[in-house]
Design a protein around this motif. Sequence first.
Motif, PDB file in Angstrom:
ATOM      1  N   GLU A 163      15.532   0.440   2.281  1.00  0.00           N
ATOM      2  CA  GLU A 163      14.252   0.465   2.761  1.00  0.00           C
ATOM      3  C   GLU A 163      13.680   1.586   2.215  1.00  0.00           C
ATOM      4  OE1 GLU A 163      16.427  -2.344   4.715  1.00  0.00           O
ATOM      5  OE2 GLU A 163      16.787  -0.226   5.084  1.00  0.00           O
ATOM      6  N   ASP A 164      14.123   2.630   1.798  1.00  0.00           N
ATOM      7  CA  ASP A 164      13.544   3.826   1.311  1.00  0.00           C
ATOM      8  C   ASP A 164      13.280   3.660  -0.446  1.00  0.00           C
ATOM      9  OD1 ASP A 164      15.915   5.747   3.009  1.00  0.00           O
ATOM     10  OD2 ASP A 164      13.785   5.350   3.348  1.00  0.00           O
ATOM     11  N   MET A 205      16.287  14.156   0.857  1.00  0.00           N
ATOM     12  CA  MET A 205      16.166  12.958   1.423  1.00  0.00           C
ATOM     13  C   MET A 205      17.840  12.578   1.754  1.00  0.00           C
ATOM     14  SD  MET A 205      13.600  10.711  -0.691  1.00  0.00           S
ATOM     15  CE  MET A 205      14.485  10.981  -2.221  1.00  0.00           C
ATOM     16  N   SER A 206      18.272  12.597   2.857  1.00  0.00           N
ATOM     17  CA  SER A 206      19.771  12.053   3.239  1.00  0.00           C
ATOM     18  C   SER A 206      19.888  11.056   3.920  1.00  0.00           C
ATOM     19  CB  SER A 206      20.264  13.261   3.839  1.00  0.00           C
ATOM     20  OG  SER A 206      19.547  13.461   5.134  1.00  0.00           O
ATOM     21  N   HIS A 234       4.830  17.521   8.612  1.00  0.00           N
ATOM     22  CA  HIS A 234       4.772  16.111   9.623  1.00  0.00           C
ATOM     23  C   HIS A 234       5.590  15.081   8.724  1.00  0.00           C
ATOM     24  CE1 HIS A 234       2.877  13.394  12.065  1.00  0.00           C
ATOM     25  NE2 HIS A 234       2.273  12.492  11.303  1.00  0.00           N
ATOM     26  N   TYR A 235       5.939  14.170   9.494  1.00  0.00           N
ATOM     27  CA  TYR A 235       6.857  13.241   8.791  1.00  0.00           C
ATOM     28  C   TYR A 235       6.505  11.905   9.475  1.00  0.00           C
ATOM     29  CZ  TYR A 235       9.838  16.989   7.371  1.00  0.00           C
ATOM     30  OH  TYR A 235      10.343  18.103   6.736  1.00  0.00           O
ATOM     31  N   ARG A 236       6.793  10.600   8.606  1.00  0.00           N
ATOM     32  CA  ARG A 236       6.620   9.306   9.143  1.00  0.00           C
ATOM     33  C   ARG A 236       7.796   9.293   9.967  1.00  0.00           C
ATOM     34  NH1 ARG A 236       5.085   5.874   6.153  1.00  0.00           N
ATOM     35  NH2 ARG A 236       5.757   3.781   7.239  1.00  0.00           N
ATOM     36  N   ASP A 237       7.674   8.292  10.910  1.00  0.00           N
ATOM     37  CA  ASP A 237       8.674   8.077  11.919  1.00  0.00           C
ATOM     38  C   ASP A 237      10.004   7.572  11.431  1.00  0.00           C
ATOM     39  OD1 ASP A 237       6.534   6.866  14.720  1.00  0.00           O
ATOM     40  OD2 ASP A 237       7.139   8.911  13.894  1.00  0.00           O
ATOM     41  N   SER A 238      10.090   6.741  10.197  1.00  0.00           N
ATOM     42  CA  SER A 238      11.284   6.281   9.681  1.00  0.00           C
ATOM     43  C   SER A 238      12.162   7.256   8.934  1.00  0.00           C
ATOM     44  CB  SER A 238      10.778   4.944   8.918  1.00  0.00           C
ATOM     45  OG  SER A 238      10.116   5.335   7.642  1.00  0.00           O
ATOM     46  N   GLU A 265       0.811  -1.198  -0.171  1.00  0.00           N
ATOM     47  CA  GLU A 265      -0.189  -0.074   0.194  1.00  0.00           C
ATOM     48  C   GLU A 265       0.957   1.227  -0.022  1.00  0.00           C
ATOM     49  OE1 GLU A 265      -2.887  -0.014   3.079  1.00  0.00           O
ATOM     50  OE2 GLU A 265      -3.840   1.866   2.530  1.00  0.00           O
ATOM     51  N   ARG A 266       0.252   2.312  -0.742  1.00  0.00           N
ATOM     52  CA  ARG A 266       1.061   3.584  -0.719  1.00  0.00           C
ATOM     53  C   ARG A 266       1.148   4.152   0.736  1.00  0.00           C
ATOM     54  NH1 ARG A 266      -0.615   7.491  -5.647  1.00  0.00           N
ATOM     55  NH2 ARG A 266      -0.156   5.411  -6.362  1.00  0.00           N
ATOM     56  N   GLU A 267       2.442   4.487   1.152  1.00  0.00           N
ATOM     57  CA  GLU A 267       2.450   5.099   2.536  1.00  0.00           C
ATOM     58  C   GLU A 267       2.820   6.524   2.336  1.00  0.00           C
ATOM     59  OE1 GLU A 267       5.513   2.103   4.229  1.00  0.00           O
ATOM     60  OE2 GLU A 267       7.166   3.700   3.305  1.00  0.00           O
ATOM     61  N   PHE A 268       2.420   7.137   3.505  1.00  0.00           N
ATOM     62  CA  PHE A 268       2.884   8.344   3.669  1.00  0.00           C
ATOM     63  C   PHE A 268       4.287   8.645   3.994  1.00  0.00           C
ATOM     64  CE2 PHE A 268       2.361  12.872   5.405  1.00  0.00           C
ATOM     65  CZ  PHE A 268       3.124  12.967   6.451  1.00  0.00           C
TER      66      PHE A 268
END
Length: 126
Positions: free
Chosen positions: A89-90, A83-84, A59-63, A44-47
Amino acid sequence: QVRLVESGGGLVQAGDSLRLSCVASGRTFSRMSMAWFRQVSGKEREFVAATGLVGGRTHYRDSVKGRFTISRNNAENTVYLNMSSLNPEDTAVYYCAAGPPTTPVSAPQWKIYPNWGQGTQVTVSA
């Protein structure tokens, strides 16, 4: 009709950085809440991240906290995702999304965003 065009994806190594861009047209950009989502095939598409109308609220996802930064330039109708410290997993297709000004920044559900770009592939090798 809102049109969103993403760019900036690519193949990088773990630890590298990338900046994704999304240019919007068709509606007043400063009146749109903007977000980034990502999707791996079969999942599923994730935020990932969201920003309010002027970029002050995010707002960001925790990871991705501390590694990714969402920003917007209303004069250029563009939202960015810096993105750094990328890791495998990204790896995903990253999508830009636009919603009405009332879209809650802290609501990570993809279904509340009516407008989407075509996506840009980000691949991080180990």
